[in-house]
Scaffold this motif. Structure first.
Motif, short mmCIF file in Angstrom:
data_model
loop_
_atom_site.label_atom_id
_atom_site.label_comp_id
_atom_site.label_asym_id
_atom_site.label_seq_id
_atom_site.Cartn_x
_atom_site.Cartn_y
_atom_site.Cartn_z
N MET A 166 3.36 6.44 -3.99
CA MET A 166 4.28 5.19 -4.05
C MET A 166 3.43 3.73 -3.89
O MET A 166 2.36 4.40 -2.91
CB MET A 166 5.40 5.47 -2.92
CG MET A 166 6.16 6.39 -3.65
SD MET A 166 7.84 6.30 -2.26
CE MET A 166 8.82 7.64 -2.88
N PRO A 167 3.66 3.02 -4.45
CA PRO A 167 2.77 1.75 -4.18
C PRO A 167 3.06 1.00 -2.90
O PRO A 167 4.07 1.43 -2.51
CB PRO A 167 3.05 0.90 -5.46
CG PRO A 167 4.33 1.44 -6.14
CD PRO A 167 4.46 2.72 -5.76
N LEU A 168 2.21 0.37 -2.29
CA LEU A 168 2.42 -0.18 -1.02
C LEU A 168 3.81 -1.02 -1.05
O LEU A 168 4.50 -1.06 0.01
CB LEU A 168 1.38 -0.95 -0.56
CG LEU A 168 0.12 -0.11 -0.18
CD1 LEU A 168 -0.84 -0.98 0.48
CD2 LEU A 168 0.47 1.01 0.92
N SER A 169 4.24 -1.77 -2.15
CA SER A 169 5.17 -2.66 -2.17
C SER A 169 6.69 -1.86 -2.10
O SER A 169 7.57 -2.36 -1.56
CB SER A 169 5.13 -3.57 -3.41
OG SER A 169 5.19 -2.71 -4.44
N ASP A 170 6.49 -0.60 -2.59
CA ASP A 170 7.72 0.37 -2.51
C ASP A 170 7.81 0.94 -0.95
O ASP A 170 9.01 0.77 -0.66
CB ASP A 170 7.53 1.29 -3.59
CG ASP A 170 8.05 0.83 -5.03
OD1 ASP A 170 8.18 -0.28 -5.07
OD2 ASP A 170 7.87 1.65 -5.77
N ILE A 171 6.58 1.10 -0.50
CA ILE A 171 6.78 1.67 0.93
C ILE A 171 7.22 0.46 1.78
O ILE A 171 8.16 0.77 2.81
CB ILE A 171 5.33 2.05 1.23
CG1 ILE A 171 4.77 3.22 0.37
CG2 ILE A 171 5.38 2.17 2.75
CD1 ILE A 171 3.57 3.85 0.79
#
Length: 141
Positions: free
Chosen positions: A58-63
């Motif tokens: 998962m990309p950091l923005s989603d995290i």
């Protein structure tokens, strides 16, 4: 616990932990009298959550979005469902791309069988042809 201990407990590199703090994925820890970072159980739990999400690619923005739900569990979780659906879509697209890559490599590999000198190697011939802009076994037409 100190940052090195947190790193060992989670398997997350020290520099990555500092990066997560800078990006505000991980709250800044308290400082001990000697100025060292002093991490506690909530840091370990949050960092483990982040690590698990990264293992799911998962990309950091989603995290960050997921952590907002962790921090405010009263929110409705439809956005979480959508986020996971989007990640699943990205993974499926990559799988499709990887299958196409596999087919290309199989086609390329089929150009060379047995032992011979490099000048007679069908794989090298195809790669050189492609380098000259010509069609090759793995990228026809």
């Amino acid at each position: 616990m100190r940052i090195k201990e947190l790193s060992q407990a989670t398997g997350v590199d020290v520099e990555t932990i500092r990066f997560y703090e800078k990006e505000r994925l991980l709250p800044a820890p308290a400082r001990s009298d000697n100025g060292y970072r002093d991490y506690a159980g909530p840091h370990l739990e949050r960092l483990s959550f982040i690590r698990h999400c990264r293992a799911l690619d998962m990309p950091l923005s989603d995290i960050k979005r997921l952590l907002a739900f962790v921090d405010d569990p009263a929110q409705h979780c439809l956005d979480v469902d959508q986020l996971v659906d989007e990640q699943l879509s990205r993974v499926r697209a990559r799988l499709k791309s990887m299958r196409a890559l596999e087919r290309q490599l199989v086609q390329l590999r089929a150009r060379c069988k047995g032992e011979h000198e490099g000048g007679e190697c069908g794989i090298l011939h195809e790669l050189v042809a492609a380098a000259h802009g010509e069609a090759c076994a793995c990228h026809p037409g």
